[in-house]
Design a protein around this motif. Structure first.
Motif, PDB file in Angstrom:
ATOM      1  N   ARG A  40      -0.068 -11.059  -2.257  1.00  0.00           N
ATOM      2  CA  ARG A  40       0.311 -10.501  -0.958  1.00  0.00           C
ATOM      3  C   ARG A  40       1.205  -9.280  -1.046  1.00  0.00           C
ATOM      4  NH1 ARG A  40       0.429 -13.220   4.058  1.00  0.00           N
ATOM      5  NH2 ARG A  40       0.185 -15.227   3.071  1.00  0.00           N
ATOM      6  N   GLY A  41       1.985  -9.153  -2.085  1.00  0.00           N
ATOM      7  CA  GLY A  41       2.964  -8.078  -2.129  1.00  0.00           C
ATOM      8  C   GLY A  41       4.142  -8.411  -1.231  1.00  0.00           C
ATOM      9  N   THR A  42       4.699  -7.415  -0.590  1.00  0.00           N
ATOM     10  CA  THR A  42       5.895  -7.619   0.227  1.00  0.00           C
ATOM     11  C   THR A  42       5.654  -7.389   1.711  1.00  0.00           C
ATOM     12  OG1 THR A  42       6.563  -5.324  -0.096  1.00  0.00           O
ATOM     13  CG2 THR A  42       7.422  -6.956  -1.665  1.00  0.00           C
ATOM     14  N   ASP A  43       4.429  -7.097   2.107  1.00  0.00           N
ATOM     15  CA  ASP A  43       4.205  -6.709   3.508  1.00  0.00           C
ATOM     16  C   ASP A  43       3.484  -7.750   4.366  1.00  0.00           C
ATOM     17  OD1 ASP A  43       1.660  -6.466   2.496  1.00  0.00           O
ATOM     18  OD2 ASP A  43       1.463  -4.334   2.917  1.00  0.00           O
ATOM     19  N   GLU A  44       3.447  -9.013   3.913  1.00  0.00           N
ATOM     20  CA  GLU A  44       2.873 -10.092   4.715  1.00  0.00           C
ATOM     21  C   GLU A  44       1.408  -9.876   5.092  1.00  0.00           C
ATOM     22  OE1 GLU A  44       4.521 -13.050   5.294  1.00  0.00           O
ATOM     23  OE2 GLU A  44       5.952 -12.122   3.938  1.00  0.00           O
ATOM     24  N   TRP A  49      -6.113  -7.278  -0.160  1.00  0.00           N
ATOM     25  CA  TRP A  49      -6.385  -5.859   0.111  1.00  0.00           C
ATOM     26  C   TRP A  49      -5.769  -5.374   1.414  1.00  0.00           C
ATOM     27  CZ3 TRP A  49     -10.021  -9.717  -0.264  1.00  0.00           C
ATOM     28  CH2 TRP A  49     -10.506 -10.206   0.957  1.00  0.00           C
ATOM     29  N   GLY A  50      -5.256  -6.251   2.249  1.00  0.00           N
ATOM     30  CA  GLY A  50      -4.683  -5.858   3.538  1.00  0.00           C
ATOM     31  C   GLY A  50      -5.080  -6.840   4.621  1.00  0.00           C
ATOM     32  N   ASN A  51      -5.366  -6.319   5.807  1.00  0.00           N
ATOM     33  CA  ASN A  51      -5.666  -7.192   6.943  1.00  0.00           C
ATOM     34  C   ASN A  51      -7.110  -7.112   7.419  1.00  0.00           C
ATOM     35  OD1 ASN A  51      -3.019  -8.248   7.089  1.00  0.00           O
ATOM     36  ND2 ASN A  51      -2.361  -6.337   8.018  1.00  0.00           N
ATOM     37  N   ASN A  52      -7.935  -6.308   6.772  1.00  0.00           N
ATOM     38  CA  ASN A  52      -9.338  -6.198   7.155  1.00  0.00           C
ATOM     39  C   ASN A  52     -10.102  -7.468   6.777  1.00  0.00           C
ATOM     40  OD1 ASN A  52      -8.849  -3.583   7.992  1.00  0.00           O
ATOM     41  ND2 ASN A  52      -9.550  -2.683   6.067  1.00  0.00           N
ATOM     42  N   THR A  53     -11.011  -7.866   7.634  1.00  0.00           N
ATOM     43  CA  THR A  53     -11.852  -9.038   7.395  1.00  0.00           C
ATOM     44  C   THR A  53     -12.595  -8.890   6.069  1.00  0.00           C
ATOM     45  OG1 THR A  53     -12.123  -9.292   9.772  1.00  0.00           O
ATOM     46  CG2 THR A  53     -13.722 -10.424   8.376  1.00  0.00           C
ATOM     47  N   PRO A  54     -12.726  -9.967   5.303  1.00  0.00           N
ATOM     48  CA  PRO A  54     -13.424  -9.893   4.021  1.00  0.00           C
ATOM     49  C   PRO A  54     -14.869  -9.419   4.160  1.00  0.00           C
ATOM     50  CG  PRO A  54     -12.237 -11.962   4.196  1.00  0.00           C
ATOM     51  CD  PRO A  54     -12.167 -11.300   5.543  1.00  0.00           C
ATOM     52  N   THR A  55     -15.263  -8.579   3.234  1.00  0.00           N
ATOM     53  CA  THR A  55     -16.656  -8.161   3.073  1.00  0.00           C
ATOM     54  C   THR A  55     -17.035  -8.429   1.621  1.00  0.00           C
ATOM     55  OG1 THR A  55     -16.132  -5.912   2.371  1.00  0.00           O
ATOM     56  CG2 THR A  55     -16.347  -6.289   4.767  1.00  0.00           C
ATOM     57  N   LEU A  56     -18.306  -8.310   1.315  1.00  0.00           N
ATOM     58  CA  LEU A  56     -18.732  -8.529  -0.069  1.00  0.00           C
ATOM     59  C   LEU A  56     -18.280  -7.415  -1.004  1.00  0.00           C
ATOM     60  CD1 LEU A  56     -22.246 -10.101   0.529  1.00  0.00           C
ATOM     61  CD2 LEU A  56     -20.078 -11.244   0.001  1.00  0.00           C
ATOM     62  N   HIS A  78     -14.501  -6.185  -7.836  1.00  0.00           N
ATOM     63  CA  HIS A  78     -14.174  -5.815  -6.460  1.00  0.00           C
ATOM     64  C   HIS A  78     -12.864  -5.022  -6.427  1.00  0.00           C
ATOM     65  CE1 HIS A  78     -16.763  -9.381  -6.241  1.00  0.00           C
ATOM     66  NE2 HIS A  78     -17.290  -8.748  -5.214  1.00  0.00           N
ATOM     67  N   PRO A  79     -12.862  -3.806  -6.992  1.00  0.00           N
ATOM     68  CA  PRO A  79     -11.604  -3.049  -7.071  1.00  0.00           C
ATOM     69  C   PRO A  79     -10.969  -2.765  -5.709  1.00  0.00           C
ATOM     70  CG  PRO A  79     -13.459  -1.665  -7.707  1.00  0.00           C
ATOM     71  CD  PRO A  79     -13.978  -3.066  -7.578  1.00  0.00           C
ATOM     72  N   ALA A  80     -11.772  -2.662  -4.663  1.00  0.00           N
ATOM     73  CA  ALA A  80     -11.207  -2.427  -3.324  1.00  0.00           C
ATOM     74  C   ALA A  80     -10.465  -3.659  -2.824  1.00  0.00           C
ATOM     75  CB  ALA A  80     -12.309  -2.044  -2.341  1.00  0.00           C
ATOM     76  N   GLY A  81     -10.660  -4.815  -3.462  1.00  0.00           N
ATOM     77  CA  GLY A  81     -10.006  -6.046  -3.057  1.00  0.00           C
ATOM     78  C   GLY A  81      -8.770  -6.388  -3.867  1.00  0.00           C
ATOM     79  N   ARG A  82      -8.318  -5.468  -4.724  1.00  0.00           N
ATOM     80  CA  ARG A  82      -7.127  -5.746  -5.545  1.00  0.00           C
ATOM     81  C   ARG A  82      -5.882  -5.922  -4.693  1.00  0.00           C
ATOM     82  NH1 ARG A  82      -8.959  -1.429  -9.697  1.00  0.00           N
ATOM     83  NH2 ARG A  82     -10.015  -2.790 -11.174  1.00  0.00           N
ATOM     84  N   SER A  83      -4.958  -6.679  -5.241  1.00  0.00           N
ATOM     85  CA  SER A  83      -3.671  -6.889  -4.564  1.00  0.00           C
ATOM     86  C   SER A  83      -2.809  -5.635  -4.710  1.00  0.00           C
ATOM     87  CB  SER A  83      -2.951  -8.087  -5.183  1.00  0.00           C
ATOM     88  OG  SER A  83      -2.279  -7.723  -6.376  1.00  0.00           O
ATOM     89  N   PRO A  84      -1.703  -5.552  -3.964  1.00  0.00           N
ATOM     90  CA  PRO A  84      -0.825  -4.394  -4.083  1.00  0.00           C
ATOM     91  C   PRO A  84      -0.263  -4.205  -5.491  1.00  0.00           C
ATOM     92  CG  PRO A  84      -0.010  -5.891  -2.383  1.00  0.00           C
ATOM     93  CD  PRO A  84      -1.237  -6.500  -2.973  1.00  0.00           C
ATOM     94  N   TYR A  85      -0.236  -5.275  -6.287  1.00  0.00           N
ATOM     95  CA  TYR A  85       0.244  -5.185  -7.665  1.00  0.00           C
ATOM     96  C   TYR A  85      -0.893  -4.965  -8.667  1.00  0.00           C
ATOM     97  CZ  TYR A  85       4.613  -6.891  -5.742  1.00  0.00           C
ATOM     98  OH  TYR A  85       5.761  -7.030  -5.003  1.00  0.00           O
ATOM     99  N   GLY A  86      -2.108  -4.788  -8.163  1.00  0.00           N
ATOM    100  CA  GLY A  86      -3.252  -4.515  -9.035  1.00  0.00           C
ATOM    101  C   GLY A  86      -3.932  -5.754  -9.587  1.00  0.00           C
ATOM    102  N   ALA A  87      -3.620  -6.936  -9.060  1.00  0.00           N
ATOM    103  CA  ALA A  87      -4.257  -8.169  -9.535  1.00  0.00           C
ATOM    104  C   ALA A  87      -5.650  -8.295  -8.930  1.00  0.00           C
ATOM    105  CB  ALA A  87      -3.407  -9.382  -9.174  1.00  0.00           C
ATOM    106  N   ASP A  88      -6.633  -8.537  -9.776  1.00  0.00           N
ATOM    107  CA  ASP A  88      -8.020  -8.686  -9.349  1.00  0.00           C
ATOM    108  C   ASP A  88      -8.319 -10.100  -8.882  1.00  0.00           C
ATOM    109  OD1 ASP A  88      -9.308  -6.119  -9.865  1.00  0.00           O
ATOM    110  OD2 ASP A  88      -8.881  -6.513 -11.984  1.00  0.00           O
TER     111      ASP A  88
END
Length: 165
Positions: A40-44, A49-56, A78-88
């Motif tokens: 999640r990082g620090t921004d809840e 990847w953020g707040n956008n609905t999951p896609t494939l 799924h690089p666009a789905g990485r966490s803010p810390y770069g975790a896949d």
């Protein structure tokens, strides 16, 4: 088969196997709080990847392939789905065992790393797997199972303590 499955996450291991492997590797299973912070990082955010609905493009989910490994994607697909810390693959592909025992009640209070109870009969699983729909991929969601569970959509990742300064 390492050439065919070498980049896929490990599946079909119970909590004890995951814990033993991490210890063998000089690491440990993350706590549920550590796992969530890495995702999640620090921004809840709702998803890694953020707040956008999951896609494939963001996560391997809603995948009903009956073959255990054929339904998985290589780690990092799924690089666009990485966490803010770069975790896949913090959500989708495979859900992950963490070290904590499950409890309905509050966690032991430690503002940096709250932990579950000292004992229990079910362990926490985080992240949602390839079979799950979008509603089960939120970072706030946690699953739980007896530590002997082996499933084709549950794996693990190891953690280690940060160096002391």
């Amino acid at each position: 088969n390492l050439t065919k499955h070498g980049e896929l996450p490990v599946i079909g291991v119970d909590w004890h196997d995951a814990d033993a492997y991490c210890r063998w590797a000089g690491r440990r299973l993350p706590t549920a709080a550590e796992w969530e912070k890495a995702a999640r990082g620090t921004d809840e955010r709702t998803y890694a990847w953020g707040n956008n609905t999951p896609t494939l493009d963001l996560a391997n989910h809603q995948n009903s392939s009956p073959e255990a490994y054929d339904g998985l994607t290589p780690v990092g697909s799924h690089p666009a789905g990485r966490s803010p810390y770069g975790a896949d693959d913090m959500t989708g592909n495979v859900a992950e065992w963490v070290s904590d025992w499950y409890s309905d009640g509050p966690s032991r209070f430690d503002p940096r790393n709250p932990r579950g109870p000292e004992t229990g009969y079910q362990r926490i699983i985080r992240g949602g797997g390839r079979y799950d729909g979008a509603e089960n991929l939120t970072l706030a969601r946690r699953f739980f199972a007896q530590p002997e569970l082996r499933a084709t959509d549950v794996g693990f990742r190891c953690a280690k303590d940060a160096p002391q300064r």
